[in-house]
Design an enzyme around this catalytic site. Structure first.
Site, short mmCIF file in Angstrom:
data_model
loop_
_atom_site.label_atom_id
_atom_site.label_comp_id
_atom_site.label_asym_id
_atom_site.label_seq_id
_atom_site.Cartn_x
_atom_site.Cartn_y
_atom_site.Cartn_z
N ARG A 42 11.33 3.73 4.01
CA ARG A 42 10.85 2.74 4.99
C ARG A 42 12.07 1.92 5.42
O ARG A 42 12.83 1.44 4.56
CB ARG A 42 9.78 1.84 4.38
CG ARG A 42 9.44 0.66 5.29
CD ARG A 42 8.25 -0.11 4.84
NE ARG A 42 7.02 0.62 5.08
CZ ARG A 42 5.80 0.08 4.97
NH1 ARG A 42 5.66 -1.18 4.61
NH2 ARG A 42 4.72 0.81 5.20
N HIS B 47 4.50 5.75 11.62
CA HIS B 47 4.11 5.60 10.21
C HIS B 47 3.11 6.75 9.96
O HIS B 47 1.91 6.55 9.93
CB HIS B 47 3.45 4.23 10.04
CG HIS B 47 3.20 3.82 8.61
ND1 HIS B 47 3.31 4.67 7.53
CD2 HIS B 47 2.83 2.62 8.11
CE1 HIS B 47 3.01 4.00 6.42
NE2 HIS B 47 2.72 2.77 6.74
N LYS C 59 25.50 -5.10 -0.73
CA LYS C 59 26.97 -5.26 -0.84
C LYS C 59 27.70 -4.59 0.31
O LYS C 59 28.91 -4.41 0.26
CB LYS C 59 27.44 -4.65 -2.17
CG LYS C 59 26.78 -5.26 -3.39
CD LYS C 59 27.20 -4.48 -4.64
CE LYS C 59 26.30 -4.80 -5.81
NZ LYS C 59 26.43 -3.80 -6.89
N ARG D 48 0.80 -1.22 0.00
CA ARG D 48 0.00 0.00 0.00
C ARG D 48 0.84 1.28 0.00
O ARG D 48 0.63 2.18 -0.81
CB ARG D 48 -0.92 0.02 1.24
CG ARG D 48 -2.12 -0.88 1.13
CD ARG D 48 -2.45 -1.44 2.50
NE ARG D 48 -1.47 -2.44 2.82
CZ ARG D 48 -1.62 -3.74 2.56
NH1 ARG D 48 -2.75 -4.17 2.10
NH2 ARG D 48 -0.65 -4.60 2.80
N THR D 49 1.78 1.37 0.93
CA THR D 49 2.48 2.65 1.12
C THR D 49 3.35 2.99 -0.09
O THR D 49 3.28 4.11 -0.62
CB THR D 49 3.35 2.57 2.40
OG1 THR D 49 2.56 2.05 3.45
CG2 THR D 49 3.86 3.94 2.78
N1 CP Z 1 -0.28 -0.17 5.97
C1 CP Z 1 0.89 -0.39 5.39
O1 CP Z 1 1.91 0.22 5.73
O2 CP Z 1 0.85 -1.33 4.39
P1 CP Z 1 2.12 -1.76 3.52
O3 CP Z 1 3.08 -2.47 4.45
O4 CP Z 1 1.58 -2.67 2.45
O5 CP Z 1 2.74 -0.52 2.96
#
Ligand code: CP
Length: 314
Positions: free
Chosen positions: A114, A142, A92, A64-65
């Site tokens: 991320r 998040h 590496k 999603r993100t």
């Molecule tokens: N909610 C969320 O962060 O989903 P993803 O891990 O798929 O990005």
């Protein structure tokens, strides 16, 4: 919420909801609402970030993100590029800071990161000039997920202030829980959390949540019930006896929801483990707003990119 007339969004980075004021959050949500319509047009593209370069730097999996940041950027005509851990030179031995310095040398306008280590986005802000957006750092925050959850609740309930929000599950390891506790509390909701004692961190009340002894206490008269995934990838040792037992005691089911308000909505940030933290009948049922959360994710991420990259100047 009333905003000062001279309000101006002044953030270069989006690192967490802890750094945003209530005015900032309200303004992001308003901006996201105004962007939602673009995604319903036959031609889903506006030129407001034309010429901007945005890099998605994802060291952990995401559906999603990552995709919604990319869609958001492309709908505003920015150029986007994706790097994942498995395809980067981190495999590496290159350090995160060296990777970031090399990306900086190509002059991007924003890097969306991320990473499994809490604080990684904050570290990058000290080394590079591009705007940094935290797309999930370890257990910490998040923020774009927290904002899209706030937007979804505001749409469904017409307000956030005064609502009872129940968050159920692995609170300790969930950056989504942390951003939501901070965001909903700042905006005037009461947040109740529940889960196995091994997954409820000491001190969670300092973030603004009430820790409940029982899941029933958390859910009783709730306006919103949010189920969270057990983050097995962040647990060094198993912290629950079994997933089956977890589902029996902490799964969100129709029976549990009899205790919530009759019009309570059910949320889940995804990815969802059906039959563990949420009964499939609930996930697919009329109370579920799970896919609306995903739709709002694009609008919120458009708003964030627009605001930090100075789209308003155009
Ligand atoms: N909610 C969320 O962060 O989903 P993803 O891990 O798929 O990005």
């Amino acid at each position: 919420m009333e905003m000062e007339t001279e309000y101006c969004f002044r953030h270069k980075h989006i690192l967490g909801l802890e750094n945003l004021s209530t005015d900032d959050i309200s303004f992001i949500l308003q901006t996201a609402e105004s962007f939602r319509e673009i995604s319903t047009r036959p031609i889903k593209k506006v030129p407001i970030l034309r010429g901007k370069t945005i890099i998605n730097l994802f060291f952990e999996p995401s559906t999603r993100t990552r995709l919604s940041f990319e869609i958001a950027a492309k709908r505003m005509s920015a150029d986007t590029f994706n790097i994942s851990a498995s395809t980067s030179s981190a495999t590496k031995g290159e350090t995160l800071v060296d990777t970031a310095l090399n990306l900086q040398a190509m002059n991007p306008d924003a890097i969306i990161i991320r990473h499994s280590h809490s604080g990684s986005p904050h570290l990058l802000t000290k080394h590079i000039n591009a705007s940094i957006i935290n797309a999930g750092d370890g257990f910490h925050e998040h923020p774009s997920q927290g904002l899209l959850d706030l937007m979804t609740v505001k749409q469904k309930k017409g307000k956030i202030e005064g609502l009872k929000i129940a968050i159920i599950g692995d609170i300790s390891h969930s950056r989504v829980a942390h951003s939501n506790i901070i965001g909903f509390s700042k905006m005037g909701a009461q947040v109740y959390v529940s889960g196995p004692a091994t997954l409820l961190p000491p001190g969670i009340e300092q973030l603004g949540a009430k820790a409940c002894r029982s899941i029933e206490e958390a859910v009783t008269d709730a306006d919103v019930v949010m189920a969270l995934r057990i983050q097995k990838e962040r647990q060094l040792d198993p912290l629950i006896p079994s997933l089956r037992e977890y589902a029996n005691f902490f799964g969100v089911t129709n029976k549990l929801l009899e205790k919530s308000k009759p019009d309570a909505i059910v949320m889940h940030p995804g990815p969802m483990n059906r039959g563990i933290e949420i009964d499939p009948a609930i996930a697919d049922g009329p109370r579920s707003v799970i896919l609306e959360q995903v739709t709002n994710g694009v609008a919120v991420r458009m708003a964030l990119l627009y605001l930090i990259l100075g789209g308003s100047e155009q």
